[in-house]
Design an enzyme around this catalytic site. Structure first.
Site, PDB file in Angstrom:
ATOM      1  CB  THR A   1      -0.912   0.012   1.238  1.00 62.78           C
ATOM      2  OG1 THR A   1      -1.677  -1.195   1.279  1.00 62.78           O
ATOM      3  CG2 THR A   1      -1.848   1.196   1.219  1.00 62.78           C
ATOM      4  CB  THR A   2       3.806   2.203   2.084  1.00 62.09           C
ATOM      5  OG1 THR A   2       3.109   1.758   3.247  1.00 62.09           O
ATOM      6  CG2 THR A   2       4.571   3.472   2.408  1.00 62.09           C
TER       7      THR A   2
ATOM      8  CB  ILE B   1       5.040  -5.129   7.473  1.00 68.10           C
ATOM      9  CG1 ILE B   1       5.577  -6.569   7.417  1.00 68.10           C
ATOM     10  CG2 ILE B   1       5.083  -4.477   6.089  1.00 68.10           C
ATOM     11  CD1 ILE B   1       4.789  -7.507   6.528  1.00 68.10           C
TER      12      ILE B   1
ATOM     13  CE  LYS C   1       1.308  -4.238   7.039  1.00 69.03           C
ATOM     14  NZ  LYS C   1       1.590  -3.398   5.843  1.00 69.03           N
TER      15      LYS C   1
ATOM     16  CE1 TYR D   1      -1.880  -4.776   5.728  1.00 68.83           C
ATOM     17  CE2 TYR D   1      -1.446  -4.344   3.412  1.00 68.83           C
ATOM     18  CZ  TYR D   1      -1.649  -3.886   4.698  1.00 68.83           C
ATOM     19  OH  TYR D   1      -1.614  -2.539   4.949  1.00 68.83           O
TER      20      TYR D   1
ATOM     21  NE  ARG E   1      -5.096   1.857   2.322  1.00 74.17           N
ATOM     22  CZ  ARG E   1      -4.378   2.974   2.181  1.00 74.17           C
ATOM     23  NH1 ARG E   1      -3.620   3.425   3.175  1.00 74.17           N
ATOM     24  NH2 ARG E   1      -4.403   3.650   1.062  1.00 74.17           N
TER      25      ARG E   1
ATOM     26  CE1 TYR F   1     -17.022  -1.294  -4.741  1.00 73.56           C
ATOM     27  CE2 TYR F   1     -17.096  -3.175  -6.215  1.00 73.56           C
ATOM     28  CZ  TYR F   1     -17.645  -2.005  -5.748  1.00 73.56           C
ATOM     29  OH  TYR F   1     -18.820  -1.531  -6.286  1.00 73.56           O
TER      30      TYR F   1
END
Length: 295
Positions: free
Chosen positions: A46-47, A206, A164, A135, A140, A109
């Site tokens: 994501t980052t 992480i 994570k 993850y 999100r 989604y």
């Protein structure tokens, strides 16, 4: 054996003003991490703005990272997608690029059922030989992996090794580790919860904060592993103001701003992300100065 222990950086993808990937700046960011205590590099998460990279860019960034790291640290590639076939494709390409493991976000989604999540992850895992970290970041994705599903996957699928956890729900994470009986490698997905996660048997974090404070984030983990729990906790608490500032707008807006303030040339953001609001930028700059990473 865990893919890594300690602090793995969820590294940004630097961009030029024309929004192309800035590979020269990326090489410098990777070397900065390697030279300052980071235990692993997690690329295209994501980052790293993976959601706005084309598939070709995504694979190219992973390849470049592996080449630049050159075996100095484990490299874990984010290859998740809300389309199972896309995730399989990206995972297979990352394996060809020579990464050490994969990070697979829950399908966003779609809001899959727990059985759907199980089938999704099982299909991806069976398409590669690499170890996999799930993850979980429901804020999100709109999708939560239940503790029982994580444990089922880690027990049933040989190369699914852990998770994570960025749900922020310590009670859920405690339940997960109670059910796991040692079969799940747990990583914190929230920089303000590193020590609590380690206390539940976590392997590390992480981290977004590691982009700007790699040695300090590593030290929180290492102090804990060395039995210096009070010192680890002290460093965790000292980091809270910085963590809050780095998440006062959606990630990776603040961390790119922070790197730019440090002269690290992370560049701009791809739309729909926009530059940091001035009042929040001031808050971030103050937190960085208080923490000692900016003069």
């Amino acid at each position: 054996m865990a893919i890594f222990t300690g602090a793995g950086v969820a590294i940004v993808t630097p961009m030029k003003e024309n929004k192309e990937v800035d590979y020269e700046a990326f090489a410098k960011l990777i070397d900065f991490q390697v030279e300052n205590g980071t235990d692993a590099i997690i690329v295209c998460g994501t980052t790293g703005e993976s959601s706005t990279l084309t598939h070709e860019e995504h694979i190219d960034v992973i390849r470049f990272c592996v080449k630049q790291v050159n075996g100095r640290l484990p490299v874990v590639a984010g290859t998740g997608s809300n389309c199972t076939e896309t995730a399989i494709y990206l995972s297979q390409e990352a394996e060809k690029a020579g990464v050490d493991g994969l990070l697979l976000v829950t399908p966003y989604y779609n809001k899959a059922t727990q059985n759907g999540l199980y089938e999704h992850y099982k299909m991806i895992a069976e398409s590669v030989r690499l170890p996999i970290i799930l993850y979980n970041v429901p804020s999100r994705t709109g999708c939560n992996i239940a503790p029982a599903t994580v444990v089922r996957l880690c027990k049933d699928v040989e190369n699914i090794k852990g998770v994570k956890e960025a749900s922020g729900d310590i009670s859920q994470i405690a339940k997960l580790m109670a059910l796991a009986d040692g079969c799940v490698d747990l990583y914190s997905g929230n920089d303000n919860q590193i020590v609590p996660i380690l206390s539940l048997g976590g392997k590390g974090v992480i981290s977004v904060t590691s982009n700007v404070a790699p040695q300090q984030t590593h030290d929180i983990c290492q102090l804990y592993f060395d039995g210096k729990v009070e010192e680890s906790c002290k460093e965790q608490l000292r980091m809270i103001e910085l963590c809050d500032a780095l998440f006062c707008e959606v990630n990776p807006i603040p961390v790119k701003k922070a790197l730019n303030l440090m002269g690290m040339n992370a560049g701009s953001l791809r739309r729909p992300l926009t530059d940091m609001e001035p009042e929040n930028a001031q808050k971030l700059e103050k937190a960085m100065k208080n923490y000692g990473i900016l003069k």
